[in-house]
Design a protein around this motif. Structure first.
Motif, PDB file in Angstrom:
ATOM      1  N   GLY A   2       0.716  -1.124  -0.048  1.00  0.00           N
ATOM      2  CA  GLY A   2       0.027   0.001   0.204  1.00  0.00           C
ATOM      3  C   GLY A   2       0.913   1.285  -0.037  1.00  0.00           C
ATOM      4  O   GLY A   2       0.146   2.434  -0.359  1.00  0.00           O
ATOM      5  N   HIS A   3       2.004   1.231   0.543  1.00  0.00           N
ATOM      6  CA  HIS A   3       2.790   2.351   0.523  1.00  0.00           C
ATOM      7  C   HIS A   3       4.151   2.472   0.060  1.00  0.00           C
ATOM      8  O   HIS A   3       4.700   3.294   0.002  1.00  0.00           O
ATOM      9  CB  HIS A   3       2.977   2.677   2.137  1.00  0.00           C
ATOM     10  N   ALA A   4       4.682   1.284  -0.508  1.00  0.00           N
ATOM     11  CA  ALA A   4       6.035   1.398  -1.006  1.00  0.00           C
ATOM     12  C   ALA A   4       6.253   1.112  -2.606  1.00  0.00           C
ATOM     13  O   ALA A   4       7.304   1.034  -3.060  1.00  0.00           O
ATOM     14  CB  ALA A   4       6.870   0.334  -0.394  1.00  0.00           C
ATOM     15  N   PHE A   5       5.027   1.088  -3.031  1.00  0.00           N
ATOM     16  CA  PHE A   5       4.732   1.238  -4.692  1.00  0.00           C
ATOM     17  C   PHE A   5       4.053   2.013  -5.110  1.00  0.00           C
ATOM     18  O   PHE A   5       3.075   2.463  -4.791  1.00  0.00           O
ATOM     19  CB  PHE A   5       4.257  -0.237  -5.099  1.00  0.00           C
ATOM     20  N   ALA A   6       4.360   2.626  -6.254  1.00  0.00           N
ATOM     21  CA  ALA A   6       3.419   3.292  -7.063  1.00  0.00           C
ATOM     22  C   ALA A   6       2.255   2.581  -7.510  1.00  0.00           C
ATOM     23  O   ALA A   6       2.348   1.519  -7.775  1.00  0.00           O
ATOM     24  CB  ALA A   6       4.305   4.170  -8.116  1.00  0.00           C
ATOM     25  N   GLU A   7       1.147   3.271  -7.899  1.00  0.00           N
ATOM     26  CA  GLU A   7      -0.084   2.879  -8.241  1.00  0.00           C
ATOM     27  C   GLU A   7       0.163   2.109  -9.556  1.00  0.00           C
ATOM     28  O   GLU A   7       0.953   2.622 -10.652  1.00  0.00           O
ATOM     29  CB  GLU A   7      -1.098   3.889  -8.264  1.00  0.00           C
ATOM     30  N   GLY A   8      -0.136   0.881  -9.756  1.00  0.00           N
ATOM     31  CA  GLY A   8       0.168   0.074 -10.905  1.00  0.00           C
ATOM     32  C   GLY A   8       1.496  -0.621 -10.847  1.00  0.00           C
ATOM     33  O   GLY A   8       1.645  -1.437 -12.066  1.00  0.00           O
ATOM     34  N   GLU A   9       2.361  -0.152 -10.053  1.00  0.00           N
ATOM     35  CA  GLU A   9       3.820  -0.927 -10.239  1.00  0.00           C
ATOM     36  C   GLU A   9       3.756  -2.288  -9.713  1.00  0.00           C
ATOM     37  O   GLU A   9       2.967  -2.611  -8.684  1.00  0.00           O
ATOM     38  CB  GLU A   9       4.600  -0.250  -9.279  1.00  0.00           C
ATOM     39  N   GLY A  10       4.406  -3.019 -10.579  1.00  0.00           N
ATOM     40  CA  GLY A  10       4.180  -4.550 -10.247  1.00  0.00           C
ATOM     41  C   GLY A  10       4.962  -4.982  -9.028  1.00  0.00           C
ATOM     42  O   GLY A  10       5.983  -4.302  -8.461  1.00  0.00           O
ATOM     43  N   HIS A  11       4.679  -6.156  -8.172  1.00  0.00           N
ATOM     44  CA  HIS A  11       5.325  -6.595  -7.199  1.00  0.00           C
ATOM     45  C   HIS A  11       4.827  -8.095  -7.124  1.00  0.00           C
ATOM     46  O   HIS A  11       4.001  -8.493  -7.403  1.00  0.00           O
ATOM     47  CB  HIS A  11       5.001  -5.932  -5.909  1.00  0.00           C
ATOM     48  N   SER A  12       5.595  -8.742  -6.002  1.00  0.00           N
ATOM     49  CA  SER A  12       5.157 -10.110  -5.909  1.00  0.00           C
ATOM     50  C   SER A  12       3.928 -10.009  -4.930  1.00  0.00           C
ATOM     51  O   SER A  12       3.581  -9.223  -4.440  1.00  0.00           O
ATOM     52  CB  SER A  12       6.275 -10.871  -5.054  1.00  0.00           C
ATOM     53  N   VAL A  13       3.306 -11.405  -5.133  1.00  0.00           N
ATOM     54  CA  VAL A  13       1.881 -11.296  -4.544  1.00  0.00           C
ATOM     55  C   VAL A  13       1.878 -12.522  -3.591  1.00  0.00           C
ATOM     56  O   VAL A  13       2.469 -13.802  -3.920  1.00  0.00           O
ATOM     57  CB  VAL A  13       0.672 -11.364  -5.537  1.00  0.00           C
ATOM     58  N   LEU A  14       1.323 -12.461  -2.461  1.00  0.00           N
ATOM     59  CA  LEU A  14       1.382 -13.691  -1.353  1.00  0.00           C
ATOM     60  C   LEU A  14       0.039 -14.511  -2.053  1.00  0.00           C
ATOM     61  O   LEU A  14      -0.991 -13.858  -1.797  1.00  0.00           O
ATOM     62  CB  LEU A  14       1.465 -13.272  -0.093  1.00  0.00           C
ATOM     63  N   VAL A  15       0.115 -15.786  -2.198  1.00  0.00           N
ATOM     64  CA  VAL A  15      -1.001 -16.318  -2.337  1.00  0.00           C
ATOM     65  C   VAL A  15      -1.212 -17.726  -1.410  1.00  0.00           C
ATOM     66  O   VAL A  15      -0.389 -18.048  -0.782  1.00  0.00           O
ATOM     67  CB  VAL A  15      -1.223 -17.096  -3.964  1.00  0.00           C
ATOM     68  N   ASP A  16      -2.498 -18.380  -1.056  1.00  0.00           N
ATOM     69  CA  ASP A  16      -2.986 -19.308  -0.238  1.00  0.00           C
ATOM     70  C   ASP A  16      -2.589 -20.800  -1.139  1.00  0.00           C
ATOM     71  O   ASP A  16      -2.391 -20.597  -2.170  1.00  0.00           O
ATOM     72  CB  ASP A  16      -3.972 -19.130   0.503  1.00  0.00           C
ATOM     73  N   ALA A  17      -2.989 -21.537  -0.467  1.00  0.00           N
ATOM     74  CA  ALA A  17      -2.531 -22.908  -0.903  1.00  0.00           C
ATOM     75  C   ALA A  17      -3.623 -23.119  -2.220  1.00  0.00           C
ATOM     76  O   ALA A  17      -3.176 -23.936  -2.990  1.00  0.00           O
ATOM     77  CB  ALA A  17      -3.063 -24.137   0.099  1.00  0.00           C
ATOM     78  N   ALA A  18      -4.676 -22.388  -2.358  1.00  0.00           N
ATOM     79  CA  ALA A  18      -5.694 -22.534  -3.230  1.00  0.00           C
ATOM     80  C   ALA A  18      -5.360 -21.382  -4.366  1.00  0.00           C
ATOM     81  O   ALA A  18      -5.935 -21.499  -5.373  1.00  0.00           O
ATOM     82  CB  ALA A  18      -7.006 -22.222  -2.771  1.00  0.00           C
ATOM     83  N   GLY A  19      -4.374 -20.698  -4.200  1.00  0.00           N
ATOM     84  CA  GLY A  19      -3.676 -19.713  -5.118  1.00  0.00           C
ATOM     85  C   GLY A  19      -4.426 -18.314  -5.302  1.00  0.00           C
ATOM     86  O   GLY A  19      -4.334 -17.544  -6.011  1.00  0.00           O
ATOM     87  N   ALA A  20      -5.153 -18.223  -4.125  1.00  0.00           N
ATOM     88  CA  ALA A  20      -5.836 -16.860  -4.075  1.00  0.00           C
ATOM     89  C   ALA A  20      -4.961 -15.828  -3.119  1.00  0.00           C
ATOM     90  O   ALA A  20      -4.329 -16.528  -2.138  1.00  0.00           O
ATOM     91  CB  ALA A  20      -7.121 -17.053  -3.177  1.00  0.00           C
ATOM     92  N   THR A  21      -5.146 -14.707  -3.606  1.00  0.00           N
ATOM     93  CA  THR A  21      -4.151 -13.820  -3.256  1.00  0.00           C
ATOM     94  C   THR A  21      -4.805 -13.475  -1.569  1.00  0.00           C
ATOM     95  O   THR A  21      -6.026 -13.425  -1.140  1.00  0.00           O
ATOM     96  CB  THR A  21      -4.448 -12.288  -3.656  1.00  0.00           C
ATOM     97  N   VAL A  22      -3.604 -13.430  -0.713  1.00  0.00           N
ATOM     98  CA  VAL A  22      -3.909 -13.258   0.831  1.00  0.00           C
ATOM     99  C   VAL A  22      -4.282 -12.059   0.823  1.00  0.00           C
ATOM    100  O   VAL A  22      -3.592 -10.875   0.677  1.00  0.00           O
ATOM    101  CB  VAL A  22      -2.562 -13.599   1.619  1.00  0.00           C
ATOM    102  N   ALA A  23      -5.348 -11.747   1.681  1.00  0.00           N
ATOM    103  CA  ALA A  23      -6.082 -10.384   2.067  1.00  0.00           C
ATOM    104  C   ALA A  23      -5.393  -9.768   3.008  1.00  0.00           C
ATOM    105  O   ALA A  23      -5.059 -10.526   3.976  1.00  0.00           O
ATOM    106  CB  ALA A  23      -7.557 -10.405   1.974  1.00  0.00           C
TER     107      ALA A  23
END
Length: 147
Positions: free
Chosen positions: A105-126
């Motif tokens: 939320g605070h270290a990337f510019a809007e739209g800038e790509g970054h890694s994503v954490l997903v759960d065992a089912a592949g859904a993004t962790v909220a």
């Protein structure tokens, strides 16, 4: 933070936040813990993933094992020992998760790509937020430290 016989000299002996940051609050320690949670096990794994200098990595791994956050275990093929998080190290997952979400939320510019954490089912962790006994969100404005 200085040490005497492997025992930390606490920055603020009565504060749990200060003690925790004395143990794991530097950049390299947190990245090593992050990578251990993501499957890194060997000295080489940690060195390649973080880019940390070998002498600094050796020091951080020694400290993390000395403080009971990581442990050395026999490698499956009988080679050099591997590093694994202890139960105390695993309990740092919510800290890593909070840093990840804050960073998103605070270290990337809007739209800038970054890694994503997903759960065992592949859904993004909220993102999660702490809540009080009444179910309302807790913030620095509605909590206080009792000394």
């Amino acid at each position: 933070m200085g040490e005497s016989a492997g025992i930390p000299q606490w920055t603020d002996p009565n504060c749990p936040v200060a003690r925790a940051t004395d143990l794991v609050g530097d950049r390299w320690s947190m990245l090593i813990i992050r990578d251990a949670m993501d499957g890194a096990r060997t000295f080489t794994d940690f060195q390649q993933r973080t880019g940390i200098a070998r002498n600094m990595l050796a020091d951080r791994l020694r400290r993390l094992t000395g403080y009971g956050i990581m442990t050395r275990v026999e490698a499956p093929a009988g080679k050099r020992k591997h590093y694994e998080l202890t139960a105390a190290g695993e309990e740092l997952f919510p800290v890593i998760l909070a840093l990840r979400h804050w960073g998103e939320g605070h270290a990337f510019a809007e739209g800038e790509g970054h890694s994503v954490l997903v759960d065992a089912a592949g859904a993004t962790v909220a993102a999660t937020e702490p809540v009080g006994t009444d179910g309302n969100p807790l913030t620095s404005r509605n909590t206080r430290v009792v000394r």
